[in-house]
Design an enzyme around this catalytic site. Structure first.
Site, mmCIF file in Angstrom:
data_model
loop_
_atom_site.group_PDB
_atom_site.id
_atom_site.type_symbol
_atom_site.label_atom_id
_atom_site.label_comp_id
_atom_site.label_asym_id
_atom_site.label_seq_id
_atom_site.Cartn_x
_atom_site.Cartn_y
_atom_site.Cartn_z
ATOM 1 N N ASN A 7 3.451 4.425 3.801
ATOM 2 C CA ASN A 7 1.853 4.382 3.995
ATOM 3 C C ASN A 7 1.688 2.936 4.341
ATOM 4 O O ASN A 7 1.284 2.278 3.591
ATOM 5 C CB ASN A 7 1.226 5.084 2.826
ATOM 6 N N LYS A 9 -1.454 1.989 5.402
ATOM 7 C CA LYS A 9 -2.683 1.939 5.425
ATOM 8 C C LYS A 9 -3.387 1.192 6.308
ATOM 9 O O LYS A 9 -2.942 1.365 7.410
ATOM 10 C CB LYS A 9 -2.919 1.450 3.943
ATOM 11 N N HIS A 91 -5.735 10.979 -0.491
ATOM 12 C CA HIS A 91 -4.993 9.609 -1.146
ATOM 13 C C HIS A 91 -6.131 8.970 -1.931
ATOM 14 O O HIS A 91 -7.408 9.207 -1.678
ATOM 15 C CB HIS A 91 -4.856 8.586 -0.008
ATOM 16 N N GLU A 93 -7.334 6.479 -2.623
ATOM 17 C CA GLU A 93 -8.245 5.192 -1.959
ATOM 18 C C GLU A 93 -9.483 6.054 -0.929
ATOM 19 O O GLU A 93 -10.378 5.381 -0.854
ATOM 20 C CB GLU A 93 -7.294 4.258 -1.085
ATOM 21 N N GLU A 163 0.465 10.065 -7.755
ATOM 22 C CA GLU A 163 0.115 8.476 -7.904
ATOM 23 C C GLU A 163 -0.800 8.291 -8.722
ATOM 24 O O GLU A 163 -1.953 8.434 -8.662
ATOM 25 C CB GLU A 163 -0.285 8.320 -6.376
ATOM 26 N N GLY A 169 -0.497 -0.319 -5.888
ATOM 27 C CA GLY A 169 -0.759 -1.776 -5.420
ATOM 28 C C GLY A 169 -0.636 -2.910 -6.516
ATOM 29 O O GLY A 169 -0.850 -4.216 -6.291
ATOM 30 N N SER A 210 3.407 1.412 -6.762
ATOM 31 C CA SER A 210 4.423 0.256 -6.676
ATOM 32 C C SER A 210 5.947 0.398 -6.651
ATOM 33 O O SER A 210 6.594 -0.159 -7.625
ATOM 34 C CB SER A 210 3.945 -0.586 -8.033
HETATM 35 P P1 PGA Z 1 1.953 0.973 -3.333
HETATM 36 O O1 PGA Z 1 0.954 2.023 -2.656
HETATM 37 O O2 PGA Z 1 3.290 1.392 -3.037
HETATM 38 O O3 PGA Z 1 1.508 -0.367 -2.536
HETATM 39 O O4 PGA Z 1 1.618 0.966 -4.779
HETATM 40 C C1 PGA Z 1 1.217 3.216 -2.774
HETATM 41 C C2 PGA Z 1 0.151 4.204 -2.090
HETATM 42 O O5 PGA Z 1 -1.173 3.999 -2.294
HETATM 43 O O6 PGA Z 1 0.816 5.334 -1.672
#
Ligand code: PGA
Length: 247
Positions: A7, A9, A91, A93, A163, A169, A210
């Site tokens: 992803n 983003k 997601h 976010e 998640e 992140g 992460s």
């Molecule tokens: P990350 O993001 O690997 O940077 O923690 C994962 C995600 O948001 O799908």
């Protein structure tokens, strides 16, 4: 077959996206499925680069209506025309920053399945919810709501990504055993909605938060984790190639 989903983003411009996609040709697939999810505006260019490879294309979101006056939205038909087969839905976010609700997630999931896509549904608890002991309830609620009214046939495939929101992140993944326990909870929720055979055949359960080339093998060792959703570590070609290799 295990699945590794990148992803990207909103992190890369057009040239950066093309350049990163071009450097992924050396991925050691083995028996793995790799999906790259660039920003909408870079899907066509990245799709061209990935055409000669086995890497598949995914979108980071979609709208549920097929066509019409929905300024700023992108339909599944439009995504299909540029080569997308996968779509990330719900997601955290988007749930947190854009007010995406369980009901919206459900509409997107149903539309994605009708359009022949594989939805990647994201579920997970916030830190406050975890502290309050609500993790299992949240996972069951989000999973059940996302799939309300969904009818499966043997061709439909759904990916659910666990998640934990507070881990995304941060560079600090949760313990693989904790991810595995959460995935067991999600599996039980699925078994309340579908037959055990459908859960086994139509669903893949994966972990995200992460994940890196150095911790990935601890997740792939867990029997009920069949893949990963990767943010930060997918933005560097060498890191992502190693991550795929180490799964
Ligand atoms: P990350 O993001 O690997 O940077 O923690 C994962 C995600 O948001 O799908």
């Amino acid at each position: 077959m295990s699945i590794i989903i990148a992803n990207w983003k909103m992190n890369l411009g057009l040239n950066e996206s093309v350049s990163l996609a071009s450097s992924l040709k050396d991925i050691d697939y083995d028996d793995k499925e790799v999906v790259i999810c660039p920003s909408f505006v870079n899907l066509i260019a990245v799709g061209e680069v990935l055409k000669p490879t086995r890497i598949k294309l995914g979108a980071q979101d979609c709208f549920w209506e097929p066509r019409g006056s929905y300024t700023g939205e992108v339909s599944l038909e439009q995504l299909k025309q540029v080569g997308c087969e996968f779509v990330i839905i719900g997601h955290s976010e988007r749930r947190q920053n854009l007010g995406e609700t369980d009901a919206m997630v459900n509409q997107k999931v149903k539309a994605a399945l009708v359009a022949g896509f594989t939805p990647i549904i994201c579920v997970g608890e916030t830190h406050a919810q975890r502290e309050a002991g609500e993790t299992d309830d949240i996972l069951i609620k989000q999973t059940t709501a996302a799939l309300e009214g969904v009818e499966l046939d043997s061709k439909k495939r759904i990916i659910i990504a666990y998640e934990p929101v507070w881990v995304i992140g941060t560079g600090n993944a949760i313990k693989p055993s904790e991810a595995s326990a959460a995935i067991s909870v999600i599996t039980k929720a699925l078994e309340n909605l579908f037959s055990a055979e459908q859960v086994k055949n139509n669903f893949s359960l994966i972990y995200g938060g992460s994940v890196s080339s150095s911790n990935i093998s601890s997740f792939s060792r867990e029997k009920n984790i069949s893949g990963v959703l990767v943010g930060g570590a997918s933005l560097d070609a060498e890191e992502f190639i190693n991550l795929v290799k180490n799964f």
